[in-house]
Design an enzyme around this catalytic site. Sequence first.
Site, PDB file in Angstrom:
ATOM      1  N   LYS A  53       0.822  -1.216   0.000  1.00 43.41           N
ATOM      2  CA  LYS A  53       0.000   0.000   0.000  1.00 43.41           C
ATOM      3  C   LYS A  53       0.852   1.260   0.000  1.00 43.41           C
ATOM      4  CE  LYS A  53      -2.392  -2.766  -0.481  1.00 43.41           C
ATOM      5  NZ  LYS A  53      -2.370  -4.229  -0.419  1.00 43.41           N
ATOM      6  N   GLY A 176      -0.838 -13.843 -13.116  1.00 43.72           N
ATOM      7  CA  GLY A 176      -1.907 -13.907 -12.113  1.00 43.72           C
ATOM      8  C   GLY A 176      -2.605 -12.574 -11.988  1.00 43.72           C
ATOM      9  N   GLY A 181      -1.516  -9.610  -7.931  1.00 44.57           N
ATOM     10  CA  GLY A 181      -1.036  -9.320  -9.276  1.00 44.57           C
ATOM     11  C   GLY A 181      -1.532  -7.968  -9.775  1.00 44.57           C
ATOM     12  N   GLU A 199      -3.545 -14.064 -17.133  1.00 40.18           N
ATOM     13  CA  GLU A 199      -4.467 -14.691 -16.167  1.00 40.18           C
ATOM     14  C   GLU A 199      -5.136 -15.899 -16.831  1.00 40.18           C
ATOM     15  OE1 GLU A 199      -5.632 -14.387 -12.847  1.00 40.18           O
ATOM     16  OE2 GLU A 199      -6.870 -16.090 -13.505  1.00 40.18           O
ATOM     17  N   ALA A 311      -5.606 -10.079   6.025  1.00 42.09           N
ATOM     18  CA  ALA A 311      -5.078  -9.771   7.348  1.00 42.09           C
ATOM     19  C   ALA A 311      -6.194  -9.600   8.373  1.00 42.09           C
ATOM     20  CB  ALA A 311      -4.234  -8.501   7.284  1.00 42.09           C
ATOM     21  N   HIS A 436     -23.071  15.806   1.547  1.00 45.46           N
ATOM     22  CA  HIS A 436     -22.818  16.301   0.194  1.00 45.46           C
ATOM     23  C   HIS A 436     -21.676  17.305   0.238  1.00 45.46           C
ATOM     24  CE1 HIS A 436     -23.922  17.286  -3.941  1.00 45.46           C
ATOM     25  NE2 HIS A 436     -23.845  18.558  -3.632  1.00 45.46           N
TER      26      HIS A 436
END
Lengths: 459, 459, 67
Positions: A53, A176, A181, A199, A311, A436
């Site tokens: 990440k 993958g 992937g 894939e 996780a 909003h």
Amino acid sequence: MADQQVYDIVILGAGSGGYAAALRAAELGKSVALIEGDKVGGTCLHRGCIPTKALLHSGEVADTIRHSEGFGVKGSFEGIDMSAVSAFKDGVVSRLYKGLQGLVSSRKIEVIHGWGKLVAKDTVEVDGKHYQGKNVILASGSYSKTLPGLEIGGRVLTSEQALELDFVPEKAIVLGGGVIGVEFASVWASFGTEVTILEGLPNLVPNEDISLSKALERAFRKRKIAFKTNTRFAGVEQGEDSVTVSTEDGKTYEADLLLVAVGRGPATSNLGYEDLGVTMERGFVITDERLRSSVDGVYAVGDIVPGLQLAHRGFQQGIFVAEEIAGLEPAPIVESGIPRVTYAEPNVASVGLTEKEAKEEFGDDAVESLEYNLGGNGKSQILQTQGFIKLVRQKDGPIVGVHMLGDRLGELIGEGQLIVNWEAYPEDVASLIHAHPTQNEALGEAALALAGKPLHAHS
Amino acid sequence: MADQQVYDIVILGAGSGGYAAALRAAELGKSVALIEGDKVGGTCLHRGCIPTKALLHSGEVADTIRHSEGFGVKGSFEGIDMSAVSAFKDGVVSRLYKGLQGLVSSRKIEVIHGWGKLVAKDTVEVDGKHYQGKNVILASGSYSKTLPGLEIGGRVLTSEQALELDFVPEKAIVLGGGVIGVEFASVWASFGTEVTILEGLPNLVPNEDISLSKALERAFRKRKIAFKTNTRFAGVEQGEDSVTVSTEDGKTYEADLLLVAVGRGPATSNLGYEDLGVTMERGFVITDERLRSSVDGVYAVGDIVPGLQLAHRGFQQGIFVAEEIAGLEPAPIVESGIPRVTYAEPNVASVGLTEKEAKEEFGDDAVESLEYNLGGNGKSQILQTQGFIKLVRQKDGPIVGVHMLGDRLGELIGEGQLIVNWEAYPEDVASLIHAHPTQNEALGEAALALAGKPLHAHS
Amino acid sequence: TPARAEESGGRTAAASASYVTPLVRKLAHSKGVDLSTLEGTGVGGRIRKQDVEAAAQAAEEAKSAPK
Ligand SMILES: Cc1cc2nc3c(=O)[nH]c(=O)nc-3n(C[C@H](O)[C@H](O)[C@H](O)COP(=O)(O)OP(=O)(O)OC[C@H]3O[C@@H](n4cnc5c(N)ncnc54)[C@H](O)[C@@H]3O)c2cc1C
Ligand SMILES: Cc1cc2nc3c(=O)[nH]c(=O)nc-3n(C[C@H](O)[C@H](O)[C@H](O)COP(=O)(O)OP(=O)(O)OC[C@H]3O[C@@H](n4cnc5c(N)ncnc54)[C@H](O)[C@@H]3O)c2cc1C
């Protein structure tokens, strides 16, 4: 030979599942030995969720700069500095690692450093020492799989090595099109790599609702990320400057690197599990819904238990088992209620049943679904992201699936998770008009439309 | 003189409140005349929510470039191109405007262009023509207020003019530290302006839980946005090249521009409301909890009704009144359950009661609160944002307030809204482990900690 | 017409009383409590979690009382 002390719980493996069990058990007053051969935190913290990440965020930053002119901001993108990217990534990991270590020690959990093996149904041996527990939790996690004839090394990597690259490849092949992937493909494309995903199944992220797979494919096409679906690996050859992959349909693909992302296998061999009679299947530990293995007093959590390899599933299972051992009788975990996020650009996020699964469960005529396009969502227009939110409901019943695609939409999965797990009806959500202009407002609009009272949606 | 047709509903003003009422009423089969003197969409779409959030996003992009090196991305920030910023902003507005017009016309709502006046309790006059309705909804919205002795013009702006600036000021003074003032301060600071906020009350965003105000002040200090609280406006002088503001404490502040952001007043004068006996207070239309004014058949929605001046409150009230008129007996809107977001960097977001309000309602000893710091949240660490989530609960009861500060946290308010409005207990949320690593996970962690079972939190 | 206003005021209370949150609905379902038999103690007659729990407990006690 056995240590004097008998722990309430001995845990083998300190990844997401193991350490969560330890933390919760300690809170509940249990004595815990937490055995870890590598680093507390496991795959997720050190070579999984967190570092990937971090890279994805660096990729987002690069793309933001590339597209800044469209927002009136003059800037120029001058490249990726991989050593600085790594420093950023490693910095995040080490800060979180330090925090976790502090947490574990503040809760008086005994951490045993070393590789353990189950030698009796209540005992784990580490470096010749025995650790006995009234209960044992197996949490040894997973490793990156590969395919027959596909050896890792040189220009052929798994995610572990891909995270440590000190350069940006010019061309990469990703074998993958599942979560891992697709995430690496996204990172590299953002860094400027020419990426091709291969894939074997008919779609990218094949476990998702088909509408998400198709939308991700459209988005990747726009990002010029190439992908070949229904394409099976046949062989690989490493040359001096490149790697060549051949596929069963007779085609070949050349690149600087090949990332093998064909799934994760359970890390359970030679740990004594079978020897002690723990029922296993293809390497996974088989448990009942209370996460008990076939051996009395032996539980299993995390990636070694068949199901979603995530996780937070490990956290949830670890907490569950700690509470179970403490006699709190927690409610069993509903696997489909666990949220799933693919953190690529765009994000793919879902919780609950896909439309197909819902129809299998309730019957073809007993399911309704609705797609709300982000074209009507002000904040998404501002971010210039495309995508949609799809809700699946049981007819005259609750929302059983939330499926989303779009930049940043992964953050809406928390709300989706409450909706699905609390069995909300579209009307329940619809009556709460969302703030909003936000992206989460799109969830509200989707619910309004599904409740038969569309606001900013063509009915 | 009256038109032949008697509409089911005549609506005066096509802003958030008015058009939402029109859309919902039309869905329910009602005939609707929607009267608008300017543009359908009103303040929010044309000079409020949407254009300000577009500017804020441009600001976010600028800051991302400035800080990109920390993420390993080489880039340089070369300035703001205000005409391109405006083109971006105007593009978003016009796309959404087109969408809204399409929606309104597809639902067969009759839009009357012109300025209307209530001339009978069931009739609005526009350009000499009378539009009669079985019900009338007043939705004339609000305007930017100013202070006595503070005339708008030249270097003294309200948000309307500030949105149309074709240059980035070097120095700006913002009078008022409420939502609008703080958002403009954030935009300008991101654009490179030296900003000073003057606020009469002791804190910025003074309606929020004090912990949020204080944290925003800390964050603004770090961003080098200056602010003076407890500081009252005394006078202003415009020179050739600058504007000088003096405050009651005898100080003066000089800048290129002064933005007056001291609140919004109800746009209700000379519209015939009082003449027909509609009970008013300081210009606002007084209604009961079913949004009925004192005159039979006359309803009011949006910013002219005392309370939160927010677009989605207008939507919700508009929908409510349409359903009320159609006999659906909707449940009254709980004002405190409406989410509130300040879209500055960092975001400030809240729903439900502040800790102070909760103590007033339930008693000092009957309230518990908890702050979860984003330092323990992986995704926030990756984004390098600081902040926290504060939950307020009734002891042994539900969560009654969710308060958040941090970049992008505004998107979590949808989940907060479900928690508060559905009266969830910390345990209800805690049992649902959130997706890792997300920012919404921090909400889950906060609930875990408040439920007495902290996971990634020091207990 | 004040009569009409009063009438709709009456309907209103009934309408909001029947509103339950998903959490309460789910809880009632799992405890076998029939929501239509409950008098809510929340704002506007809203049925709260405590109301369902109290009803479930009362039912439990009623069951065991004759023994
Ligand atoms: C690249 C990548 C990205 C990912 N991204 C995400 C994501 O974004 N979100 C998400 O939810 N999931 C993600 N995952 C999955 C996530 O990392 C796993 O689901 C999670 O780590 C599983 O936890 P675990 O406790 O079962 O095992 P692990 O985390 O693998 O931990 C097992 C631990 O046990 C130790 N161990 C094993 N055997 C022994 C032994 N014999 N003696 C002592 N110690 C032993 C290991 O050293 C390890 O520390 C990702 C995975 C990868 C590879
Ligand atoms: C700078 C700024 C930023 C904002 N940001 C946000 C935000 O991010 N989120 C949020 O929720 N809210 C925000 N708001 C507040 C939001 O815009 C208002 O709450 C909302 O627009 C109120 O809706 P309304 O329908 O009551 O009135 P308005 O939107 O003001 O609409 C009233 C309409 O009635 C018309 N009208 C008035 N009198 C007559 C007449 N006599 N005849 C015919 N037509 C008439 C007007 O032309 C106007 O179109 C912001 C406001 C401003 C000024």
